[in-house]
Design an enzyme around this catalytic site. Structure first.
Site, PDB file in Angstrom:
ATOM      1  N   SER A   1       0.901  -1.170   0.030  1.00 13.55           N
ATOM      2  CA  SER A   1      -0.011   0.051   0.009  1.00 13.55           C
ATOM      3  C   SER A   1       0.876   1.182   0.084  1.00 13.55           C
ATOM      4  O   SER A   1       1.498   1.428  -1.033  1.00 13.55           O
ATOM      5  CB  SER A   1      -0.941  -0.072   1.192  1.00 13.55           C
ATOM      6  OG  SER A   1      -2.022   0.793   1.087  1.00 13.55           O
TER       7      SER A   1
ATOM      8  N   ASP B   1      -9.568  -3.937  -5.788  1.00 13.52           N
ATOM      9  CA  ASP B   1      -9.051  -2.710  -5.076  1.00 13.52           C
ATOM     10  C   ASP B   1      -9.114  -1.636  -5.584  1.00 13.52           C
ATOM     11  O   ASP B   1      -8.907  -1.505  -6.985  1.00 13.52           O
ATOM     12  CB  ASP B   1      -7.577  -3.256  -4.921  1.00 13.52           C
ATOM     13  CG  ASP B   1      -6.659  -2.286  -4.135  1.00 13.52           C
ATOM     14  OD1 ASP B   1      -7.230  -1.039  -3.765  1.00 13.52           O
ATOM     15  OD2 ASP B   1      -5.562  -2.466  -4.231  1.00 13.52           O
TER      16      ASP B   1
ATOM     17  N   HIS C   1      -7.896  -4.937  -1.143  1.00 15.27           N
ATOM     18  CA  HIS C   1      -6.730  -4.218  -0.684  1.00 15.27           C
ATOM     19  C   HIS C   1      -6.421  -4.430   0.748  1.00 15.27           C
ATOM     20  O   HIS C   1      -7.373  -4.615   1.540  1.00 15.27           O
ATOM     21  CB  HIS C   1      -7.004  -2.863  -0.807  1.00 15.27           C
ATOM     22  CG  HIS C   1      -6.015  -1.707  -0.625  1.00 15.27           C
ATOM     23  ND1 HIS C   1      -4.924  -1.427  -1.229  1.00 15.27           N
ATOM     24  CD2 HIS C   1      -5.453  -1.180   0.787  1.00 15.27           C
ATOM     25  CE1 HIS C   1      -4.271  -0.644  -0.872  1.00 15.27           C
ATOM     26  NE2 HIS C   1      -4.249  -0.610   0.414  1.00 15.27           N
TER      27      HIS C   1
END
Length: 306
Positions: free
Chosen positions: A153, A251, A281
Site C-alpha cells: 500500500s 481494490d 486491498h
C-alpha cells in the site's frame, strides 16, 4: 470472480467508521491491540530490534533472520498504513513471512509517520535505511548481491519513490522492487482509473475514504504532483530495478499499480504484474492466512530468486 467468501464475511462484519474527523491515535491503538504476543508469532532463527544511523537520523528497524548462515541477501520492507498507520508490530507477521519464504534477511523500517512528521520524513527514513544496509553490509552479513525493497500500500509508494531516488543519486545496489497493491497516484480523481469506480464500495478500502485517510500525509506537505508522492507521475522510468507489482482484483488502487508496471515495461524495465483474484486491498496484511493468498510470499521468493 466475487470477493473471496472469507474476506466477504469479515468485511461485512466491520463496524461503520465513527462520525467526525479521523483520530490517528485511536486508529493506531486499535491496530496495535490486534498484534499477537511474540510467543504466538511465526518462529525464525532470530528477530532483533536495532537502530539504523542514517543521513535522515536514527531510524528504528527490526531485523529478521530466517536461518543461520554465513551471509544473506537482504530485503528492506516498508509497511503500509496510509502514511500515518502501521508499525513494526502491526506488520511483524508480514516481515516474518517474507523472511521465511524468501530466505533473505529482512530489515523492516519503523519510519516516521504523518501527521507528526512532515513530508518527506518517512520517505527519507526508508531511503536512508536502504543505504545504511549497503554501507553496513559486513555487519549485517549482506552477501553483496541481492538488495531488494518491498512494501504494501503506502509502503509500495515508498518502494517506487526510493527506487527512483536511488537511481537519480547513482546508488545502484537495489536489485529488485516488490510492490503489494501500491498507492502510486495520490490524485484521487475518480475518473482517472476505472478501478476507482468499479471497486468504490463494499470491499474494505473504499474510494471515498482515500482522500481523508491520506489527508494527514498530503496536509504535511506531500504534493500529489510530486513524483516522490505519486511515483506514476515520474516521466522517465528507465534504469529502475526489475519489479513485481501485486494487485488485488477488488481494490480501488488496482489499475494504477498495473499501469505503473506497464509503463515500466515500456521504459525497458522487467516488470511483472500478478493480480490476485477475489482479493481486496490489504490482503497481504489481513488475509495471508488464506492459503491462496499466502501464495504471495512464495511468488515474491520466486521473483527474487529469478
Amino acid at each position: 470472480m466475487a470477493l473471496h467468501p472469507e474476506i466477504a464475511r469479515i468485511v461485512a462484519s466491520l463496524p461503520a467508521p465513527p462520525p467526525g474527523p479521523i483520530d490517528p491515535a485511536v486508529l493506531r491503538a486499535g491496530e496495535e491491540a490486534t498484534v499477537p504476543p511474540p510467543e504466538e508469532r511465526l518462529p525464525l532463527h532470530a528477530v532483533e530490534d536495532v537502530t539504523a544511523q542514517t543521513a535522515a537520523g536514527d531510524v528504528p528497524v527490526r531485523i529478521y533472520t530466517p536461518v543461520e548462515a554465513d551471509s544473506y541477501g537482504v530485503l528492506v520492507y516498508f509497511h503500509g498504513g496510509a502514511f500515518f498507520l502501521g508499525s513494526l508490530d502491526t506488520h511483524d507477521h508480514v516481515a516474518r513471512s517474507l523472511a521465511r519464504e524468501t530466505g533473505l534477511r529482512v530489515v523492516s523500517v519503523g519510519f516516521r509517520r504523518a501527521p507528526e512528521a512532515a513530508f518527506p520524513a518517512g520517505l527519507e527514513d526508508c531511503y536512508g535505511v536502504v543505504r545504511w544496509v549497503a554501507e553496513n553490509g559486513q555487519l549485517l552479513g549482506w552477501d553483496g548481491k541481492t538488495l531488494a525493497i518491498a512494501g504494501d500500500s503506502s509502503g509500495g509508494t515508498f518502494v517506487a519513490a526510493v527506487a527512483a531516488m536511488a537511481h537519480d543519486e547513482g546508488f545502484e545496489h537495489i536489485t529488485h522492487q516488490v510492490l503489494f497493491y501500491p498507492s502510486l497516484d495520490l490524485d484521487f480523481d475518480v475518473d482517472r482509473y476505472a478501478s476507482l469506480r468499479e471497486n468504490a464500495e463494499g470491499y474494505g478500502l473504499e474510494t471515498a475514504g482515500l482522500k481523508p485517510f491520506n489527508a494527514f500525509y498530503l496536509d504535511s506537505g506531500a504534493d500529489p504532483a510530486d513524483p516522490r508522492v505519486s511515483p506514476i507521475k515520474r516521466e522517465d522510468l528507465t534504469g529502475l530495478p526489475p519489479a513485481l507489482v501485486v494487485t488485488a482484483e477488488h481494490d480501488p488502487l488496482r489499475d494504477e499499480g498495473e499501469l505503473y508496471a506497464e509503463r515500466l515495461r515500456a521504459a525497458g524495465v522487467a516488470a511483472t504484474v500478478s493480480r490476485y483474484a477475489g482479493a481486496n486491498h490489504g490482503f497481504v496484511q489481513n488475509f495471508s492466512w488464506i492459503p491462496e493468498y499466502h501464495r504471495v510470499f512464495e511468488e515474491t521468493a520466486e521473483f527474487l530468486r529469478g
